[in-house]
Write a protein that holds these residues in place. Structure first.
Motif, short mmCIF file in Angstrom:
data_model
loop_
_atom_site.label_atom_id
_atom_site.label_comp_id
_atom_site.label_asym_id
_atom_site.label_seq_id
_atom_site.Cartn_x
_atom_site.Cartn_y
_atom_site.Cartn_z
N ILE A 20 0.84 -1.20 0.00
CA ILE A 20 0.00 0.00 0.00
C ILE A 20 0.87 1.25 0.00
O ILE A 20 0.56 2.25 -0.65
N THR A 21 1.99 1.20 0.71
CA THR A 21 2.89 2.35 0.77
C THR A 21 3.43 2.71 -0.60
O THR A 21 3.43 3.88 -1.00
N MET A 22 3.90 1.71 -1.34
CA MET A 22 4.46 1.98 -2.67
C MET A 22 3.39 2.47 -3.64
O MET A 22 3.67 3.30 -4.51
N GLU A 23 2.17 1.98 -3.50
CA GLU A 23 1.08 2.49 -4.36
C GLU A 23 0.86 3.97 -4.11
O GLU A 23 0.67 4.75 -5.06
N GLY A 24 0.87 4.38 -2.85
CA GLY A 24 0.72 5.80 -2.54
C GLY A 24 1.87 6.64 -3.06
O GLY A 24 1.67 7.76 -3.54
N ILE A 25 3.09 6.11 -3.00
CA ILE A 25 4.25 6.83 -3.51
C ILE A 25 4.15 7.03 -5.02
O ILE A 25 4.45 8.11 -5.55
N LEU A 26 3.71 6.01 -5.74
CA LEU A 26 3.58 6.12 -7.19
C LEU A 26 2.48 7.11 -7.58
O LEU A 26 2.64 7.88 -8.54
N ILE A 27 1.37 7.10 -6.85
CA ILE A 27 0.30 8.06 -7.14
C ILE A 27 0.78 9.49 -6.91
O ILE A 27 0.52 10.39 -7.72
N PHE A 28 1.50 9.71 -5.81
CA PHE A 28 2.03 11.04 -5.54
C PHE A 28 3.08 11.43 -6.58
O PHE A 28 3.18 12.60 -6.97
N ASN A 29 3.86 10.48 -7.05
CA ASN A 29 4.87 10.76 -8.08
C ASN A 29 4.20 11.24 -9.38
O ASN A 29 4.68 12.18 -10.03
N LYS A 30 3.11 10.60 -9.76
CA LYS A 30 2.38 11.02 -10.96
C LYS A 30 1.76 12.41 -10.77
O LYS A 30 1.78 13.24 -11.69
N HIS A 31 1.22 12.65 -9.60
CA HIS A 31 0.66 13.97 -9.29
C HIS A 31 1.73 15.05 -9.38
O HIS A 31 1.52 16.13 -9.96
N LEU A 32 2.90 14.77 -8.81
CA LEU A 32 4.00 15.74 -8.82
C LEU A 32 4.54 15.94 -10.23
O LEU A 32 4.85 17.08 -10.64
N LEU A 33 4.66 14.86 -10.99
CA LEU A 33 5.17 14.96 -12.36
C LEU A 33 4.25 15.80 -13.24
O LEU A 33 4.72 16.57 -14.10
N LEU A 84 0.77 24.37 -1.77
CA LEU A 84 -0.36 23.82 -1.03
C LEU A 84 -0.89 22.56 -1.70
O LEU A 84 -1.23 21.58 -1.03
N LEU A 85 -0.96 22.58 -3.03
CA LEU A 85 -1.40 21.39 -3.76
C LEU A 85 -0.44 20.22 -3.57
O LEU A 85 -0.85 19.05 -3.57
N LEU A 86 0.85 20.51 -3.40
CA LEU A 86 1.84 19.45 -3.19
C LEU A 86 1.86 18.97 -1.74
O LEU A 86 2.08 17.79 -1.48
N SER A 87 1.66 19.88 -0.81
CA SER A 87 1.78 19.51 0.60
C SER A 87 0.64 18.62 1.07
O SER A 87 0.84 17.75 1.91
N THR A 88 -0.56 18.83 0.54
CA THR A 88 -1.71 18.06 1.00
C THR A 88 -1.53 16.56 0.78
O THR A 88 -1.60 15.77 1.73
N THR A 92 -0.34 13.71 3.76
CA THR A 92 -1.26 12.58 3.92
C THR A 92 -0.53 11.25 3.78
O THR A 92 -0.73 10.32 4.57
N LEU A 93 0.35 11.18 2.79
CA LEU A 93 1.13 9.95 2.58
C LEU A 93 2.11 9.72 3.72
O LEU A 93 2.27 8.58 4.19
N LEU A 94 2.76 10.78 4.20
CA LEU A 94 3.73 10.63 5.29
C LEU A 94 3.06 10.13 6.56
O LEU A 94 3.57 9.22 7.24
N TYR A 95 1.92 10.71 6.91
CA TYR A 95 1.22 10.28 8.13
C TYR A 95 0.68 8.86 7.97
O TYR A 95 0.63 8.10 8.94
N ALA A 96 0.26 8.49 6.75
CA ALA A 96 -0.23 7.13 6.53
C ALA A 96 0.91 6.12 6.68
O ALA A 96 0.70 5.01 7.18
N MET A 97 2.12 6.49 6.25
CA MET A 97 3.27 5.59 6.37
C MET A 97 3.69 5.42 7.83
O MET A 97 4.19 4.36 8.22
N ASP A 98 3.50 6.45 8.64
CA ASP A 98 3.91 6.39 10.05
C ASP A 98 2.82 5.83 10.96
O ASP A 98 3.07 5.64 12.15
N GLU A 99 1.65 5.58 10.41
CA GLU A 99 0.55 5.07 11.25
C GLU A 99 0.87 3.66 11.72
O GLU A 99 1.29 2.80 10.95
#
Length: 251
Positions: A20-33, A84-88, A92-99
């Protein structure tokens, strides 16, 4: 379906997600790209427009335009909105990884110069108590591989592989016995430092069966590049059968 769980020749893309962590990282990578592409195109167009239309050959009229309050508001607020668009999604991903979720299994990982040792201590057989499954993983040299070497990766194979179950909440406890190491598996989106005298904890939820490769990602000495990691994920029933068999045999 073929997944990319190991390095490929001339690879320019990330590994396929297995957690699940890697899926979130890839989604954020596409958003950032996507945002980076828009910014690069806009800035490139603005530079070309400025160079062409405000050159001495194309514009011979002098202007008294030196500053504008409205323009300063725009070029200050727009980057703030982009951040702001990047931080949201990032936070969210960082807190989900630390949960911390309730783990069904804990795997203890200890880094050494230059090998990894593992321990699974949650499984007790009916005959004995406080049993644990311990093993040490060294890199296999070319002489230790089969003659044809088909299906094996140079500098990535180990004498024993880490066996973990799928669809199970796992807790990884990572530390080191000598110097700094880093336990990294790209398909899981995991990279955690192994520090002597400190215990780092992280969660893992593997979603599919496969063989996943990683390496130590912290310079730890002369053989730093020879500390591979190999993880095999099995269905839960097969994993339980494997662990109980090992414990009963005393291995």
């Amino acid at each position: 379906i073929t997944y990319c769980d190991s390095p490929a020749l001339w690879q320019t893309y990330l590994h396929d997600p297995a957690s699940i962590t890697m899926e979130g990282i890839l989604i954020f990578n596409k958003h950032l790209l996507f945002l980076i592409t828009i910014i690069v195109l806009f800035v490139g167009w603005l530079l070309v427009f400025t160079i062409y239309y405000f050159s001495e050959q194309n514009n011979k009229f002098q202007t008294n335009f030196v500053h504008a309050k409205e323009l300063e508001i725009v070029w200050t607020s727009v980057p703030a909105l982009i951040l702001l668009l990047l931080s949201t999604p990032s936070f969210t991903l960082l807190y989900a990884m630390d949960e911390i979720s309730e783990p069904e299994l804990s795997l203890k990982i200890l880094g050494h110069q230059w090998f990894w040792s593992y321990e699974i201590s949650e499984f007790n057989s009916c005959q004995k108590k406080d049993q644990s499954l311990k093993y040490v993983c060294y890199m296999m040299v070319l002489d230790g591989l089969p003659k044809n070497k088909q299906g094996y990766f140079r500098l990535l194979e180990t004498n024993k592989r880490v066996i973990l179950p799928t669809n199970t909440h796992l807790r990884l406890l990572v530390s080191a016995a000598d110097v700094l190491h880093s336990w990294t598996v790209p398909s899981f989106g995991l990279k955690v430092d192994a520090c002597p005298g400190r215990l780092n904890q992280l969660n893992l939820f593997i979603k599919r069966v496969g063989v996943f490769f990683g390496q130590c990602s912290e310079i730890c000495g002369v053989n730093h590049g020879f500390m591979p990691i190999v993880v095999v994920s099995l269905p839960t029933l097969q994993f339980h059968h494997y662990v109980m068999t090992k414990l009963e045999l005393g291995q």
